[in-house]
Scaffold this active site. Structure first.
Site, mmCIF file in Angstrom:
data_model
loop_
_atom_site.group_PDB
_atom_site.id
_atom_site.type_symbol
_atom_site.label_atom_id
_atom_site.label_comp_id
_atom_site.label_asym_id
_atom_site.label_seq_id
_atom_site.Cartn_x
_atom_site.Cartn_y
_atom_site.Cartn_z
ATOM 1 N N HIS A 197 43.495 38.966 79.232
ATOM 2 C CA HIS A 197 44.213 37.692 79.034
ATOM 3 C C HIS A 197 44.331 36.929 80.363
ATOM 4 O O HIS A 197 45.424 36.563 80.786
ATOM 5 C CB HIS A 197 45.595 37.932 78.408
ATOM 6 C CG HIS A 197 46.149 36.698 77.741
ATOM 7 N ND1 HIS A 197 46.877 36.710 76.581
ATOM 8 C CD2 HIS A 197 46.087 35.388 78.100
ATOM 9 C CE1 HIS A 197 47.241 35.483 76.246
ATOM 10 N NE2 HIS A 197 46.765 34.646 77.160
ATOM 11 N N ARG A 223 43.292 33.576 70.548
ATOM 12 C CA ARG A 223 44.282 34.634 70.343
ATOM 13 C C ARG A 223 43.605 35.768 69.581
ATOM 14 O O ARG A 223 42.718 35.528 68.752
ATOM 15 C CB ARG A 223 45.476 34.121 69.527
ATOM 16 C CG ARG A 223 46.451 33.238 70.314
ATOM 17 C CD ARG A 223 47.205 34.016 71.388
ATOM 18 N NE ARG A 223 48.202 33.223 72.084
ATOM 19 C CZ ARG A 223 48.039 32.676 73.290
ATOM 20 N NH1 ARG A 223 46.903 32.805 73.947
ATOM 21 N NH2 ARG A 223 49.012 31.985 73.854
HETATM 22 P P1 NDP Z 1 45.333 22.291 71.119
HETATM 23 O O1 NDP Z 1 46.541 22.294 70.262
HETATM 24 O O2 NDP Z 1 45.131 21.156 72.077
HETATM 25 O O3 NDP Z 1 44.022 22.338 70.200
HETATM 26 C C1 NDP Z 1 43.932 23.165 69.106
HETATM 27 C C2 NDP Z 1 42.641 22.853 68.368
HETATM 28 O O4 NDP Z 1 42.495 23.782 67.290
HETATM 29 C C3 NDP Z 1 42.624 21.460 67.755
HETATM 30 O O5 NDP Z 1 41.340 20.898 67.834
HETATM 31 C C4 NDP Z 1 42.989 21.742 66.312
HETATM 32 O O6 NDP Z 1 42.505 20.793 65.364
HETATM 33 C C5 NDP Z 1 42.298 23.059 66.087
HETATM 34 N N1 NDP Z 1 42.862 23.737 64.938
HETATM 35 C C6 NDP Z 1 44.129 24.167 64.747
HETATM 36 N N2 NDP Z 1 44.264 24.698 63.513
HETATM 37 C C7 NDP Z 1 43.077 24.592 62.912
HETATM 38 C C8 NDP Z 1 42.589 24.923 61.631
HETATM 39 N N3 NDP Z 1 43.369 25.488 60.698
HETATM 40 N N4 NDP Z 1 41.306 24.654 61.343
HETATM 41 C C9 NDP Z 1 40.500 24.064 62.281
HETATM 42 N N5 NDP Z 1 40.901 23.704 63.520
HETATM 43 C C10 NDP Z 1 42.176 23.973 63.817
HETATM 44 O O7 NDP Z 1 45.311 23.683 71.879
HETATM 45 P P2 NDP Z 1 44.673 24.026 73.308
HETATM 46 O O8 NDP Z 1 43.263 23.561 73.316
HETATM 47 O O9 NDP Z 1 45.563 23.573 74.398
HETATM 48 O O10 NDP Z 1 44.757 25.625 73.296
HETATM 49 C C11 NDP Z 1 44.120 26.384 72.283
HETATM 50 C C12 NDP Z 1 44.585 27.831 72.342
HETATM 51 O O11 NDP Z 1 44.044 28.496 73.477
HETATM 52 C C13 NDP Z 1 46.099 28.032 72.526
HETATM 53 O O12 NDP Z 1 46.803 27.836 71.313
HETATM 54 C C14 NDP Z 1 46.157 29.467 73.004
HETATM 55 O O13 NDP Z 1 46.217 30.328 71.886
HETATM 56 C C15 NDP Z 1 44.823 29.662 73.721
HETATM 57 N N6 NDP Z 1 44.983 29.827 75.170
HETATM 58 C C16 NDP Z 1 44.495 30.969 75.745
HETATM 59 C C17 NDP Z 1 44.568 31.159 77.103
HETATM 60 C C18 NDP Z 1 43.977 32.370 77.719
HETATM 61 O O14 NDP Z 1 44.144 32.598 78.932
HETATM 62 N N7 NDP Z 1 43.243 33.175 76.978
HETATM 63 C C19 NDP Z 1 45.206 30.170 77.973
HETATM 64 C C20 NDP Z 1 45.695 29.013 77.273
HETATM 65 C C21 NDP Z 1 45.570 28.857 75.922
HETATM 66 P P3 NDP Z 1 42.955 19.247 65.451
HETATM 67 O O15 NDP Z 1 42.185 18.692 66.628
HETATM 68 O O16 NDP Z 1 42.511 18.693 64.168
HETATM 69 O O17 NDP Z 1 44.436 19.241 65.669
HETATM 70 C C1 OXD Z 2 48.759 30.295 77.094
HETATM 71 C C2 OXD Z 2 48.130 31.524 77.507
HETATM 72 O O1 OXD Z 2 48.913 30.097 75.895
HETATM 73 O O2 OXD Z 2 48.203 31.861 78.705
HETATM 74 O O3 OXD Z 2 49.117 29.457 77.967
HETATM 75 O O4 OXD Z 2 47.513 32.221 76.693
#
Ligand code: NDP
Ligand code: OXD
Length: 309
Positions: free
Chosen positions: A272, A224
């Site tokens: 995006h 993000r």
């Molecule tokens: P998940 O919830 O599966 O994974 C999030 C990861 O981030 C986990 O490993 C989590 O740690 C880690 N995390 C969260 N907070 C912290 C912190 N404070 N410090 C360190 N690590 C942290 O999310 P996804 O992998 O499914 O998606 C990630 C992001 O990708 C989404 O939230 C979205 O913003 C973005 N996205 C973007 C898209 C695009 O087209 N650009 C499409 C889809 C998603 P832990 O393993 O310990 O929980």
């Molecule tokens: C999502 C994205 O969060 O598209 O799914 O960014």
């Protein structure tokens, strides 16, 4: 009859209508699916943050909100939402993210730009190092980060990852917590950001953290926009601390036409599009969660609203 309200942009309805109905039938679910159902009769909302529903208070018999998006930062703070919120973990979305991330990592690793833009008659020798000699860091080892880590390991990159809690990912050096971040950054010739936006992760990549990367590192952000301090990034690019930033997500989307990222020679802006939820595969996830909800089973991918993701 189960009532499921579809609340996303209109064009999504055309994509999701058939796959959702098919997925419900496959599970033997009798679901009335529509973009218009009286709020007091809705059992589930299939939800996107850019759809019409913003206030959940009128939905008095709601059982769960099923997000079509992986990122839920626009809804976690919504106090009118008092039922479980499930985020999207979609095999199609993960596959798309793996392709986008590996593509951009390989672009920087191989130095493709020099040849794509340098067709000037000069014969420049010198091959890129092998992936086995390149370190890639991934911030976020969730559904998307681990899928990308596995693909990059498959290409032989040295992969480091960072998460909030301790994680084990095969053949990846895993770091976690505040102390692990510095170690991960220091090992990231190419840094891929796949974190959710939460109060803890906002502005995570500030001037100090960008300075902790190896000199002339590459930055790829598909998480993000607000994870990065824009001004700090521009300063790090101008100073050569960051060689190039590939950015898919921004504080304001669409990215305003006068934002300096558009014109910066060392920034690639993508709109995006790194990965999107795919109707065929996501419909299965939604239907499975409705089946579980109706059977009294645990829902999949429930958001921990205190953690913000
Ligand atoms: P998940 O919830 O599966 O994974 C999030 C990861 O981030 C986990 O490993 C989590 O740690 C880690 N995390 C969260 N907070 C912290 C912190 N404070 N410090 C360190 N690590 C942290 O999310 P996804 O992998 O499914 O998606 C990630 C992001 O990708 C989404 O939230 C979205 O913003 C973005 N996205 C973007 C898209 C695009 O087209 N650009 C499409 C889809 C998603 P832990 O393993 O310990 O929980
Ligand atoms: C999502 C994205 O969060 O598209 O799914 O960014």
């Amino acid at each position: 009859m189960i009532n499921a309200l579809f609340s996303a942009r209109d064009e999504r309805w055309d994509q999701y209508d058939d796959p959702l109905r098919k997925a419900f039938v496959e599970r033997g679910l009798a679901v009335h699916l529509s973009e218009e159902i009286a709020p007091g009769e809705v059992d589930y909302i299939i939800y996107a943050p850019n759809g019409p529903v913003t206030d959940f208070a009128p939905f008095t018999r709601l059982k769960a909100v099923l997000s079509l998006w992986a990122g839920v930062e626009k809804i976690t703070g919504n106090e009118s939402l008092t039922v479980p919120l499930c985020r999207m973990v979609d095999p199609g979305l993960s596959e798309g993210m793996v392709e986008w991330v590996t593509g951009h990592v390989l672009r920087h690793h191989l130095g493709m730009d020099a040849h794509i833009h340098g067709q000037d008659g000069v014969w420049r020798e010198g091959a890129a190092p092998l992936a086995r000699n390149r370190r890639v860091g991934i911030l976020g080892l969730g559904a998307l980060g681990t899928a990308c880590a596995a693909a990059l390991r498959g290409l032989n990159f040295q992969v480091h990852g960072w998460s909030r809690r301790p994680r084990h990912v095969a053949d990846v050096t895993c770091h976690h917590g505040d102390t692990g971040l510095a170690a991960c950054l220091a090992q990231s010739d190419i840094l891929v950001v796949l974190l959710p936006l939460t109060p803890e992760t906002e502005d995570l990549l500030n001037a100090k953290r960008l300075a902790a990367l190896p000199r002339a590192a590459f930055l790829i952000n598909a998480g993000r926009g607000p994870l990065i301090d824009d001004d700090a990034l521009l300063a790090a690019l101008d100073a050569g601390q960051i060689a190039h930033a590939t950015l898919d997500v921004f504080r304001t989307e669409p990215l305003p036409a006068d934002h300096p990222f558009w014109a910066h020679p060392s920034v690639t802006v993508t709109p995006h599009i790194a990965a999107e939820t795919r109707a065929e595969t996501a419909a299965q996830v939604i239907a499975e969660n409705i089946r579980r909800g109706e059977a009294g089973e645990d829902l999949l991918y429930v958001v921990d609203r205190s953690a913000g993701y």
